[in-house]
Enzyme design. Sequence first.
Site, PDB file in Angstrom:
ATOM      1  N   CYS A   1       0.806  -1.223   0.000  1.00 12.67           N
ATOM      2  CA  CYS A   1       0.000   0.000   0.000  1.00 12.67           C
ATOM      3  C   CYS A   1       0.836   1.269   0.000  1.00 12.67           C
ATOM      4  CB  CYS A   1      -0.921   0.015   1.220  1.00 12.67           C
ATOM      5  SG  CYS A   1      -0.043  -0.014   2.796  1.00 12.67           S
TER       6      CYS A   1
ATOM      7  N   GLU B   1      -7.009  -6.077  -0.036  1.00 14.97           N
ATOM      8  CA  GLU B   1      -6.991  -5.109   1.074  1.00 14.97           C
ATOM      9  C   GLU B   1      -5.972  -4.038   0.789  1.00 14.97           C
ATOM     10  OE1 GLU B   1      -4.855  -3.501   4.564  1.00 14.97           O
ATOM     11  OE2 GLU B   1      -4.124  -5.071   3.223  1.00 14.97           O
TER      12      GLU B   1
ATOM     13  N   ARG C   1      -8.693   2.209  12.862  1.00 13.15           N
ATOM     14  CA  ARG C   1      -7.873   1.717  11.752  1.00 13.15           C
ATOM     15  C   ARG C   1      -8.784   1.465  10.554  1.00 13.15           C
ATOM     16  NH1 ARG C   1      -2.891  -0.661  12.118  1.00 13.15           N
ATOM     17  NH2 ARG C   1      -2.132  -1.787  10.268  1.00 13.15           N
TER      18      ARG C   1
ATOM     19  N   ARG D   1      -9.475   0.646   6.671  1.00 16.29           N
ATOM     20  CA  ARG D   1      -8.892  -0.007   5.507  1.00 16.29           C
ATOM     21  C   ARG D   1      -9.993  -0.265   4.476  1.00 16.29           C
ATOM     22  NH1 ARG D   1      -5.050   1.549   7.626  1.00 16.29           N
ATOM     23  NH2 ARG D   1      -3.042   0.528   7.988  1.00 16.29           N
TER      24      ARG D   1
END
Length: 406
Positions: A133, A180, A224, A226
């Site tokens: 990422c 992801e 968090r 995502r």
Amino acid sequence: MQDFSQLLTKAGYSVAEAAKRLGYSEGHIYRWKRGEETPRDSVIRLLELEIENRQVNLEGSFAFIDLFAGIGGLRKAMESAGGRCVFTSEWDRFAQQTYLANFPDNRPVVGDIQEVNAEDIPEHDVLVAGFPCQPFSIAGVSKKNALGRAHGFADETQGTLFFDVLRILMHHRPAAFMLENVKNLKSHDKGRTFDVIKRKLTEELGYTLDTRIIDAGHYVPQHRERIVMVGFREKTDFSFDDLYLPEYGRRRMRDILHPEDGTESAEGHFTIGIDAKVNSKYTLTDKLWAYLQGYAAKHKAKGNGFGFGMVDGDSISRTLSARYYKDGSEILVSRGEGNNPRRLTPRECARLMGYPEDFRIPVSDTQAYKQFGNSVAVPVFAEVANLMAPHVFDVMNRSASLKKVG
């Protein structure tokens, strides 16, 4: 006669496993695989029977591959939904060490996926990948801009790793995928990066695509966010609207912090003594604590929001990052008025990411912090995997029916 190398791949055997199962030396297996010698018909038939038996015995489960696997967070999620991992790729040797300590598959973790031919990857029903990422993250983009380096799909070292996902999907055509990445993926380069991803997956490969940004704070005491991307080879009734999200913040830091009262056993160098107190090595030195306070005060005076993040038992933490090993500033645990705060221990980091208590941490603290900071929050993706599972089986069953008719 079927190609031996292809049969070996379908059976999911490594060379060592095939040698043991077939009763021949690894040298024989390598020569057969390279086509230098021809195996006996009985060897080919035994492999064919193994493949047939595996398909029968594994009814009710699905096979998946774990790309850019890290320490296996997405694998744990898929296994919770009935998945079987048949192939793993992860280039970092320290992450491999942690992965193999927790998933002793008796087969190697493959390194750089760019060096793997798609046809050498076992057949699978689901492709799982947390592709790198850094080229898409806010921090990664800022760093690359400052260095005058390209990012996103122009980054030849990392951004284009997404295309390895594409070529494997194109070759194997699995029933589904789960990808992801960081939340910022959708907005990177004014949305153009995500437009490319979407077009490749849907228009060029013909998969459906559903996305959802999920905050792990519904499952663990950590903010968090995502992006989760789920796709199917055929149209299904899958919808993220059916995803169960517990009340945000129902879990707090007290649920993952060491109690330090003897109710848990001391572990390695993380906690010590009969009461399993946190090792003093995790307490910030006077010099580091003074620096972090001064840094925060300086930016506060400028109207910036930079600074450390202090937590206690009632808190929900900031996002744990891979840089946590440097100073721990994003999540500092209060030790009371007048006492320097401390870092989380690696075990607390594991809990914060939703890993079970028996998850092994065989690496140094520095590597452990990097690994958990780069990991997914396991319960989030376990929930998604379980939501996916019936639709995966649906696509698999439809394909099986078409083959029988054919």
